[in-house]
Design a protein around this motif. Sequence first.
Motif, mmCIF file in Angstrom:
data_model
loop_
_atom_site.group_PDB
_atom_site.id
_atom_site.type_symbol
_atom_site.label_atom_id
_atom_site.label_comp_id
_atom_site.label_asym_id
_atom_site.label_seq_id
_atom_site.Cartn_x
_atom_site.Cartn_y
_atom_site.Cartn_z
ATOM 1 N N MET A 1 0.820 -1.009 -0.104
ATOM 2 C CA MET A 1 0.066 0.032 -0.031
ATOM 3 C C MET A 1 0.918 1.327 -0.055
ATOM 4 O O MET A 1 1.744 1.456 0.817
ATOM 5 N N ASN A 2 0.942 2.150 -0.978
ATOM 6 C CA ASN A 2 1.288 3.314 -0.964
ATOM 7 C C ASN A 2 0.624 4.588 -0.291
ATOM 8 O O ASN A 2 -0.234 4.886 -1.035
ATOM 9 N N VAL A 3 0.802 4.783 1.033
ATOM 10 C CA VAL A 3 0.086 5.881 1.490
ATOM 11 C C VAL A 3 0.068 7.109 1.088
ATOM 12 O O VAL A 3 -0.972 7.797 1.053
ATOM 13 N N GLU A 4 1.045 7.705 0.514
ATOM 14 C CA GLU A 4 1.362 8.686 -0.185
ATOM 15 C C GLU A 4 0.336 8.900 -1.373
ATOM 16 O O GLU A 4 -0.507 9.957 -1.703
ATOM 17 N N ARG A 5 0.246 8.032 -2.232
ATOM 18 C CA ARG A 5 -0.631 7.940 -3.233
ATOM 19 C C ARG A 5 -2.082 7.970 -2.712
ATOM 20 O O ARG A 5 -2.735 8.491 -3.599
ATOM 21 N N ILE A 6 -2.211 7.168 -1.899
ATOM 22 C CA ILE A 6 -3.937 7.015 -1.315
ATOM 23 C C ILE A 6 -4.091 8.394 -0.658
ATOM 24 O O ILE A 6 -5.272 8.858 -1.036
ATOM 25 N N ALA A 7 -3.400 9.118 -0.141
ATOM 26 C CA ALA A 7 -3.469 10.498 0.411
ATOM 27 C C ALA A 7 -3.647 11.195 -0.413
ATOM 28 O O ALA A 7 -4.645 12.171 -0.596
ATOM 29 N N ALA A 8 -3.019 11.312 -1.706
ATOM 30 C CA ALA A 8 -3.199 12.262 -2.876
ATOM 31 C C ALA A 8 -4.463 12.237 -3.470
ATOM 32 O O ALA A 8 -5.289 12.902 -3.824
ATOM 33 N N LEU A 9 -5.055 10.889 -3.417
ATOM 34 C CA LEU A 9 -6.476 10.293 -4.151
ATOM 35 C C LEU A 9 -7.606 10.831 -3.043
ATOM 36 O O LEU A 9 -8.408 11.512 -3.387
ATOM 37 N N ALA A 10 -7.207 10.912 -2.045
ATOM 38 C CA ALA A 10 -8.239 11.421 -0.966
ATOM 39 C C ALA A 10 -8.313 13.014 -1.112
ATOM 40 O O ALA A 10 -9.658 13.460 -1.143
ATOM 41 N N LYS A 11 -7.288 13.587 -1.412
ATOM 42 C CA LYS A 11 -7.582 15.078 -1.454
ATOM 43 C C LYS A 11 -8.060 15.275 -2.588
ATOM 44 O O LYS A 11 -8.709 16.336 -2.821
ATOM 45 N N LYS A 12 -8.000 14.669 -3.933
ATOM 46 C CA LYS A 12 -8.566 14.722 -5.259
ATOM 47 C C LYS A 12 -9.952 14.619 -5.218
ATOM 48 O O LYS A 12 -10.706 15.430 -5.653
ATOM 49 N N TYR A 13 -10.260 13.335 -4.296
ATOM 50 C CA TYR A 13 -12.056 13.213 -4.289
ATOM 51 C C TYR A 13 -12.830 13.893 -3.052
ATOM 52 O O TYR A 13 -14.029 13.848 -3.342
ATOM 53 N N LEU A 14 -12.054 14.417 -2.233
ATOM 54 C CA LEU A 14 -12.679 14.920 -1.084
ATOM 55 C C LEU A 14 -12.484 16.545 -0.837
ATOM 56 O O LEU A 14 -12.995 17.102 0.022
ATOM 57 N N MET A 15 -11.620 17.112 -1.641
ATOM 58 C CA MET A 15 -11.588 18.770 -1.704
ATOM 59 C C MET A 15 -12.619 19.230 -2.254
ATOM 60 O O MET A 15 -12.634 19.781 -3.450
ATOM 61 N N ARG A 16 -13.935 18.932 -1.926
ATOM 62 C CA ARG A 16 -15.160 19.408 -2.529
ATOM 63 C C ARG A 16 -16.121 19.988 -1.783
ATOM 64 O O ARG A 16 -15.816 19.871 -0.276
ATOM 65 N N LYS A 17 -17.199 20.754 -1.963
ATOM 66 C CA LYS A 17 -18.031 21.006 -0.848
ATOM 67 C C LYS A 17 -19.241 20.289 -0.726
ATOM 68 O O LYS A 17 -20.234 19.871 -1.882
ATOM 69 N N ALA A 18 -19.286 19.377 0.230
ATOM 70 C CA ALA A 18 -20.024 18.254 0.729
ATOM 71 C C ALA A 18 -21.239 18.953 1.567
ATOM 72 O O ALA A 18 -22.408 18.269 1.557
ATOM 73 N N HIS A 19 -21.315 19.890 1.990
ATOM 74 C CA HIS A 19 -22.165 20.799 3.093
ATOM 75 C C HIS A 19 -22.377 22.038 2.546
ATOM 76 O O HIS A 19 -21.360 22.867 2.535
ATOM 77 N N LEU A 20 -23.573 22.527 2.427
ATOM 78 C CA LEU A 20 -23.791 23.910 2.093
ATOM 79 C C LEU A 20 -23.277 24.944 2.999
ATOM 80 O O LEU A 20 -22.842 26.087 2.783
ATOM 81 N N GLU A 21 -23.421 24.374 4.399
ATOM 82 C CA GLU A 21 -22.786 25.457 5.351
ATOM 83 C C GLU A 21 -21.501 25.029 6.092
ATOM 84 O O GLU A 21 -21.098 25.724 6.969
ATOM 85 N N ARG A 22 -20.816 24.360 5.247
ATOM 86 C CA ARG A 22 -19.360 24.111 5.597
ATOM 87 C C ARG A 22 -18.247 24.511 4.580
ATOM 88 O O ARG A 22 -18.988 24.610 3.227
ATOM 89 N N GLU A 23 -17.178 24.746 4.703
ATOM 90 C CA GLU A 23 -16.180 25.204 3.588
ATOM 91 C C GLU A 23 -15.862 24.039 2.712
ATOM 92 O O GLU A 23 -16.034 22.800 2.978
ATOM 93 N N THR A 24 -15.449 24.393 1.501
ATOM 94 C CA THR A 24 -14.888 23.513 0.437
ATOM 95 C C THR A 24 -13.722 22.812 1.214
ATOM 96 O O THR A 24 -12.842 23.360 1.828
ATOM 97 N N GLY A 25 -13.943 21.230 0.871
ATOM 98 C CA GLY A 25 -12.723 20.721 1.522
ATOM 99 C C GLY A 25 -12.887 20.040 2.955
ATOM 100 O O GLY A 25 -12.089 19.486 3.469
ATOM 101 N N PHE A 26 -14.063 20.590 3.514
ATOM 102 C CA PHE A 26 -14.146 20.130 5.054
ATOM 103 C C PHE A 26 -13.931 18.513 5.172
ATOM 104 O O PHE A 26 -13.433 18.268 6.045
ATOM 105 N N ILE A 27 -14.480 17.809 4.121
ATOM 106 C CA ILE A 27 -14.523 16.302 4.637
ATOM 107 C C ILE A 27 -13.121 15.661 4.296
ATOM 108 O O ILE A 27 -12.809 14.802 4.889
ATOM 109 N N TYR A 28 -12.255 16.550 3.454
ATOM 110 C CA TYR A 28 -10.699 16.214 3.359
ATOM 111 C C TYR A 28 -10.139 16.252 4.675
ATOM 112 O O TYR A 28 -9.645 15.431 5.037
ATOM 113 N N ALA A 29 -10.169 17.514 4.918
ATOM 114 C CA ALA A 29 -9.352 18.085 6.324
ATOM 115 C C ALA A 29 -10.125 17.135 7.376
ATOM 116 O O ALA A 29 -9.178 16.854 8.291
ATOM 117 N N HIS A 30 -11.328 16.626 7.490
ATOM 118 C CA HIS A 30 -11.894 16.016 8.568
ATOM 119 C C HIS A 30 -11.371 14.488 8.626
ATOM 120 O O HIS A 30 -10.843 13.843 9.554
#
Length: 202
Positions: A1-30
């Motif tokens: 398992m390449n943790v760095e590549r997986i972390a990059a994928l997480a950033k790619k797919y979770l740096m979005r706005k999932a909640h109207l009342e939260r900032e873009t990328g909250f689910i990534y940082a969370h």
Amino acid sequence: MNVERIAALAKKYLMRKAHLERETGFIYAHGQRVASGAIELRRRVTDDASHDDLLRCAAMFHDVGKGIGEHGQTGAEMVRFLLRDELTADEIEEVSRLVYAHNHRAPGTGKWDLWAQLLQDADIIDHYGIVEVWLNFHYCAHADSQMIEDLSFYSDEFPAQTEKHRALLNFEEAKRVYDERVQFNKAFAARMAVEAEGGYMV
């Protein structure tokens, strides 16, 4: 398992706005915080580090289904596709299982093993302390509410919410960390009640 590549994928797919009342990328940082928290909690609960990489991976992606469907189930399905080139078939099954389990922790939804319980507890804990203040202020900014109005949340809703979430925790150590964070939030709310009226604390 390449943790760095997986972390990059997480950033790619979770740096979005999932909640109207939260900032873009909250689910990534969370997810990043929950990954760190789940490993820290694991260290406090057991010396068995054999599952750390899979636990970290599942934590990073646990909210990937937010804003799309029932996010535990949707996320469990999504990681099978998103991580298909990074994990073995068995690893994908385990990460998918953990992603599903993180949001199905209420009584009657089945018993979960140590790893699922660690993820569940780290997820709940991350919503309190400083993060709770951040979430609350973001919500108030979105709703364009006044500071004085926010005090009603802490008096009317916060006690029942924290009691409900504490009851879902699996480990005594998780409860200890949770209680400390909730105590901080209560002290913050008490101070805000004074200063919102122009009062002084000293």
